[in-house]
Design a protein around this motif. Structure first.
Motif, mmCIF file in Angstrom:
data_model
loop_
_atom_site.group_PDB
_atom_site.id
_atom_site.type_symbol
_atom_site.label_atom_id
_atom_site.label_comp_id
_atom_site.label_asym_id
_atom_site.label_seq_id
_atom_site.Cartn_x
_atom_site.Cartn_y
_atom_site.Cartn_z
ATOM 1 N N THR A 149 0.836 -1.204 0.000
ATOM 2 C CA THR A 149 0.000 0.000 0.000
ATOM 3 C C THR A 149 0.872 1.256 0.000
ATOM 4 O OG1 THR A 149 -1.717 -1.166 1.247
ATOM 5 C CG2 THR A 149 -1.834 1.219 1.224
ATOM 6 N N LYS A 150 1.976 1.199 0.765
ATOM 7 C CA LYS A 150 2.901 2.332 0.814
ATOM 8 C C LYS A 150 3.535 2.571 -0.560
ATOM 9 C CE LYS A 150 5.122 5.508 3.151
ATOM 10 N NZ LYS A 150 4.410 6.654 3.767
ATOM 11 N N GLU A 151 3.878 1.481 -1.246
ATOM 12 C CA GLU A 151 4.470 1.589 -2.587
ATOM 13 C C GLU A 151 3.511 2.267 -3.558
ATOM 14 O OE1 GLU A 151 5.584 -2.314 -3.781
ATOM 15 O OE2 GLU A 151 7.263 -2.461 -2.384
ATOM 16 N N ILE A 152 2.242 1.828 -3.528
ATOM 17 C CA ILE A 152 1.266 2.408 -4.457
ATOM 18 C C ILE A 152 0.965 3.863 -4.088
ATOM 19 C CG2 ILE A 152 -0.879 1.715 -3.264
ATOM 20 C CD1 ILE A 152 -2.017 1.012 -5.986
ATOM 21 N N GLU A 153 0.989 4.160 -2.791
ATOM 22 C CA GLU A 153 0.774 5.537 -2.343
ATOM 23 C C GLU A 153 1.880 6.450 -2.875
ATOM 24 O OE1 GLU A 153 1.110 8.149 1.752
ATOM 25 O OE2 GLU A 153 0.890 5.979 1.904
ATOM 26 N N GLN A 154 3.126 5.996 -2.728
ATOM 27 C CA GLN A 154 4.263 6.797 -3.207
ATOM 28 C C GLN A 154 4.216 6.967 -4.725
ATOM 29 O OE1 GLN A 154 7.510 4.529 -1.595
ATOM 30 N NE2 GLN A 154 7.446 5.547 0.403
ATOM 31 N N ALA A 155 3.814 5.897 -5.429
ATOM 32 C CA ALA A 155 3.753 5.956 -6.888
ATOM 33 C C ALA A 155 2.713 6.962 -7.355
ATOM 34 C CB ALA A 155 3.436 4.572 -7.455
ATOM 35 N N PHE A 156 1.532 6.949 -6.728
ATOM 36 C CA PHE A 156 0.476 7.874 -7.139
ATOM 37 C C PHE A 156 0.758 9.301 -6.674
ATOM 38 C CE2 PHE A 156 -1.996 4.075 -8.101
ATOM 39 C CZ PHE A 156 -2.684 4.487 -9.237
ATOM 40 N N VAL A 157 1.456 9.455 -5.564
ATOM 41 C CA VAL A 157 1.862 10.795 -5.126
ATOM 42 C C VAL A 157 2.785 11.425 -6.174
ATOM 43 C CG1 VAL A 157 3.343 12.025 -3.475
ATOM 44 C CG2 VAL A 157 1.550 10.483 -2.640
ATOM 45 N N LYS A 158 3.674 10.594 -6.728
ATOM 46 C CA LYS A 158 4.600 11.089 -7.758
ATOM 47 C C LYS A 158 3.837 11.502 -9.013
ATOM 48 C CE LYS A 158 9.051 9.907 -9.825
ATOM 49 N NZ LYS A 158 10.099 8.857 -9.945
ATOM 50 N N VAL A 159 2.845 10.672 -9.405
ATOM 51 C CA VAL A 159 2.020 11.010 -10.574
ATOM 52 C C VAL A 159 1.291 12.326 -10.336
ATOM 53 C CG1 VAL A 159 0.002 10.340 -11.933
ATOM 54 C CG2 VAL A 159 1.701 8.628 -11.325
ATOM 55 N N ASN A 160 0.663 12.456 -9.164
ATOM 56 C CA ASN A 160 -0.105 13.666 -8.852
ATOM 57 C C ASN A 160 0.792 14.889 -8.708
ATOM 58 O OD1 ASN A 160 -2.649 12.437 -8.835
ATOM 59 N ND2 ASN A 160 -2.352 11.674 -6.764
ATOM 60 N N PHE A 161 2.045 14.662 -8.280
ATOM 61 C CA PHE A 161 2.986 15.786 -8.176
ATOM 62 C C PHE A 161 3.259 16.378 -9.559
ATOM 63 C CE2 PHE A 161 7.478 17.062 -8.655
ATOM 64 C CZ PHE A 161 7.462 18.201 -7.866
ATOM 65 N N TYR A 162 3.592 15.494 -10.520
ATOM 66 C CA TYR A 162 3.836 15.984 -11.882
ATOM 67 C C TYR A 162 2.571 16.586 -12.481
ATOM 68 C CZ TYR A 162 8.375 13.631 -11.898
ATOM 69 O OH TYR A 162 9.651 13.244 -11.621
ATOM 70 N N ASP A 163 1.438 15.949 -12.194
ATOM 71 C CA ASP A 163 0.159 16.442 -12.712
ATOM 72 C C ASP A 163 -0.147 17.834 -12.169
ATOM 73 O OD1 ASP A 163 -2.270 16.490 -13.973
ATOM 74 O OD2 ASP A 163 -3.305 15.275 -12.482
ATOM 75 N N SER A 164 0.146 18.033 -10.888
ATOM 76 C CA SER A 164 -0.184 19.315 -10.246
ATOM 77 C C SER A 164 0.663 20.475 -10.767
ATOM 78 C CB SER A 164 -0.006 19.200 -8.731
ATOM 79 O OG SER A 164 1.366 18.980 -8.406
ATOM 80 N N LEU A 165 1.783 20.177 -11.410
ATOM 81 C CA LEU A 165 2.638 21.247 -11.924
ATOM 82 C C LEU A 165 2.009 21.975 -13.105
ATOM 83 C CD1 LEU A 165 6.182 19.587 -11.753
ATOM 84 C CD2 LEU A 165 5.159 21.229 -10.171
ATOM 85 N N PHE A 166 1.028 21.321 -13.782
ATOM 86 C CA PHE A 166 0.384 21.968 -14.934
ATOM 87 C C PHE A 166 -0.434 23.187 -14.508
ATOM 88 C CE2 PHE A 166 0.934 17.920 -17.298
ATOM 89 C CZ PHE A 166 1.456 18.447 -18.459
ATOM 90 N N ASP A 167 -1.235 23.037 -13.471
ATOM 91 C CA ASP A 167 -2.167 24.108 -13.088
ATOM 92 C C ASP A 167 -1.463 25.421 -12.722
ATOM 93 O OD1 ASP A 167 -4.104 22.307 -13.603
ATOM 94 O OD2 ASP A 167 -4.743 22.004 -11.533
ATOM 95 N N PRO A 168 -0.423 25.384 -11.864
ATOM 96 C CA PRO A 168 0.283 26.641 -11.576
ATOM 97 C C PRO A 168 0.888 27.275 -12.830
ATOM 98 C CG PRO A 168 0.865 24.965 -9.968
ATOM 99 C CD PRO A 168 0.096 24.274 -11.045
ATOM 100 N N ALA A 169 1.412 26.426 -13.718
ATOM 101 C CA ALA A 169 2.011 26.956 -14.950
ATOM 102 C C ALA A 169 0.959 27.677 -15.787
ATOM 103 C CB ALA A 169 2.625 25.811 -15.753
ATOM 104 N N ILE A 170 -0.217 27.068 -15.894
ATOM 105 C CA ILE A 170 -1.296 27.681 -16.676
ATOM 106 C C ILE A 170 -1.774 28.972 -16.001
ATOM 107 C CG2 ILE A 170 -3.682 27.359 -17.450
ATOM 108 C CD1 ILE A 170 -2.966 24.371 -17.791
ATOM 109 N N ALA A 171 -1.884 28.948 -14.668
ATOM 110 C CA ALA A 171 -2.319 30.143 -13.942
ATOM 111 C C ALA A 171 -1.354 31.309 -14.169
ATOM 112 C CB ALA A 171 -2.424 29.824 -12.457
ATOM 113 N N ILE A 172 -0.062 31.004 -14.179
ATOM 114 C CA ILE A 172 0.942 32.056 -14.428
ATOM 115 C C ILE A 172 0.798 32.615 -15.840
ATOM 116 C CG2 ILE A 172 3.423 32.471 -14.722
ATOM 117 C CD1 ILE A 172 3.866 30.408 -12.452
#
Length: 585
Positions: free
Chosen positions: A227-250
């Motif tokens: 469960t910890k492995e899958i949590e870390q994997a999806f956190v990494k996906v969401n981290f990269y995903d979350s970088l789009f929104d601030p870039a677009i807002a700027i």
């Protein structure tokens, strides 16, 4: 965009569906640019102090009509585009399930159940999103963005438009940098999800063993690790995903700032009106969605691409059993003949066993018994007959036709097989018996149960034949499950019935009853029984004894006892064991 090429077969099949959806989307894009223009015109009339009630009323009615039309056409594109994506998921799920049914033993040795389930759920969902939200964001970002920019040029000022859209190429740069990272991170996250699926499925199936050996704590720790492995994997996906929104807002903020600076200057210079500037700012607001859509688009494509690659890898596997190009339908009846010179499993596949110099003639209506030590080749012989392997020297024939030259479904329709591991489905007793023959009547079901000596047990159940057996027959004893499996095979009335050590969980009296029923009811059909308990084959017309894949003895029960060989020795040992059990009881 590579994923669209891979899915081109589907878009060609559903071209009308997507055409109607995209046309509706285009109409919505055109309608969407009308309200800002109307608002700008009203503001200009207010600034000139020339706005009349009639003009205001007409503008409001026009915007209401536009809103209603947008609402209706949004329904249309949702029905067609999202409806089309559901069709893709349906087709791919059917394709995947059909592939599972065609695969052989080696495939299921390599792929675990949880992994296959992850492919058929999460991965398919990600691919479906490409055909749904992916098509929407691609088409809408192009059409809404294009229509809005065109309106900005035509209704306001081309110089202001160029300055406002100047920051947009930065978005492509961000998408390119983050796209590959999202693809790799999401692929890894799907793999970890498959591992978690495997873990849960295995733990639930083996719950009795876990509790019996007191391994609950260790199993929980293993689950938490995964469960910890899958949590870390999806956190990494969401981290990269979350970088789009601030870039677009700027980027949007930069566009607004440039528009206000130059727009204000042009208003002062009377190059544009205040109403046009308000319309322009509204158009920038409309452009926010296409800009966000580009970020979503790359995210959807990368996720879908990773999932499609996993599915394609699965679909690339082929069965080792290939049907002959000129395969023919098996004859209605006939004898089975085994002339196997040599067969051995491929050691690298982790299966042991071999056969050598096997010669057996099994005429129609006869019963063959096969006995021998564990690993002697009994089940291997059955697996060759069921065409789980075709890589042997020699022939196995039915009605004088080599089974490798027959259509596989045609051959297997002549055989009813009861394996060592009995699998029951989570449905009623009656439905389990009629599984291979859904049209079976109640009389046929009852007759098959009586032949398998399980009718009395069924009558004692809470709801008789309508009793739900639970997952894998969990509510039944081993002997009941075994006899239900036999009844399920008997209802087919097949040319050949194979009992692969299928009487091991029943007592001697029940075993004798079943064998007597088989001898009486299947006198015109063929039966093959493999067993460790020799009493299971004592009534057979011929018994063969295997040792290390070779026949070391053969004959009827009485003949084998007279030979004083392995069979006679085992018979005496089993008789002594049965006597001891009786006295012990």
């Amino acid at each position: 965009m590579q994923i669209f090429k891979k899915l081109s077969w589907f878009f060609k099949e559903e071209k009308k569906t997507y055409f109607y959806g995209i046309v509706a989307l285009f109409i919505v894009s055109i309608l969407h640019i009308i309200p800002p223009r109307l608002i700008g015109m009203v503001i200009d009339e207010i600034a000139k102090k020339q706005l009349t009630a009639q003009m205001l009323f007409i503008s409001l009615v026009a915007m209401l009509i536009v809103a209603i039309l947008e609402y209706l056409f949004r329904i249309v594109w949702r029905v067609y585009i999202f409806g089309g994506s559901v069709m893709l998921e349906k087709k791919m799920r059917s394709k995947l399930f059909d592939h599972f049914l065609k695969m052989d033993t080696f495939f299921y040795q390599k792929h675990r159940t949880g992994d296959l389930m992850a492919h058929a759920t999460n991965d398919l969902q990600s691919v479906q999103n490409v055909a749904g939200m992916g098509v929407l964001t691609l088409a809408d970002s192009i059409m809404t963005g294009g229509a809005t920019i065109l309106a900005m040029v035509l209704f306001v000022d081309w110089r202001l438009t160029i300055l406002a859209v100047l920051p947009l190429p930065l978005l492509s740069l961000f998408s390119k940098i983050l796209g590959e990272r999202i693809h790799n991170a999401f692929k890894y996250s799907q793999e970890t999800f498959s591992h978690l699926n495997d873990k849960v499925q295995e733990s639930i199936t083996g719950m009795k063993a876990i509790k019996t050996f007191g391994q609950e704590k260790e199993d929980i720790e293993d689950f938490q690790t995964k469960t910890k492995e899958i949590e870390q994997a999806f956190v990494k996906v969401n981290f990269y995903d979350s970088l789009f929104d601030p870039a677009i807002a700027i980027i949007v903020g930069i566009s607004y700032s440039l528009a206000i600076l130059l727009g204000g200057y042009l208003v002062v210079q009377k190059s544009i009106s205040i109403g046009q500037l308000v319309s322009f700012m509204t158009y920038i607001g409309i452009l926010v969605w296409p800009m966000f859509a580009v970020g979503m688009l790359f995210n959807i494509f990368q996720r879908g691409g990773a999932s499609l690659a996993r599915i394609e890898e699965l679909l690339s596997h082929t069965s080792h059993i290939e049907e002959n190009e000129f395969a023919k339908v098996a004859k209605k009846q006939g004898a089975f003949d085994f002339q196997i010179e040599e067969f051995s499993y491929e050691q690298e596949r982790g299966v042991q066993g071999s056969l050598k110099n096997i010669a057996i003639h099994l005429p129609k209506g006869k019963m063959l018994g096969i006995v021998g030590k564990t690993g002697s080749g009994k089940s291997t012989l059955i697996r060759l007959l069921l065409r789980e392997f075709d890589t042997y020297k020699g022939t196995i024939s039915f009605a004088d036709d080599d089974i490798r030259l027959l259509k596989k479904d045609s051959l297997l329709s002549k055989i009813a097989y009861v394996p060592q591991d009995h699998f029951l489905f989570s449905m009623s007793v009656a439905d389990n018996i009629r599984f291979a023959k859904p049209s079976a009547t109640e009389e046929e079901i009852t007759l098959a149960a009586k032949m398998a000596a399980v009718d009395n047990d069924i009558q004692q159940l809470t709801n008789g034949y309508d009793t739900m057996v639970g997952e894998r027959g969990v509510s039944l004893s081993g002997g009941q499950k075994q006899r239900l499996s036999i009844a399920r095979a008997l209802i087919l009335e097949s040319e050949l019935l194979i009992l692969d050590d299928a009487l091991s969980a029943v007592d001697a009296k029940t075993e004798e009853a079943i064998l007597t029923n088989l001898k009486h009811e299947r006198s015109e059909q063929t039966t093959m029984i493999t067993a460790h308990r020799l009493s299971s084959v004592m009534f057979a017309d011929e018994i063969i004894v295997l040792d290390k894949g070779e026949i070391i003895e053969r004959g009827r029960h009485e003949e084998l006892l007279e030979k004083k060989g392995w069979y006679a020795e085992m018979w005496e040992l089993q008789k002594i064991s049965q006597e001891e059990e009786r006295h012990g009881a």
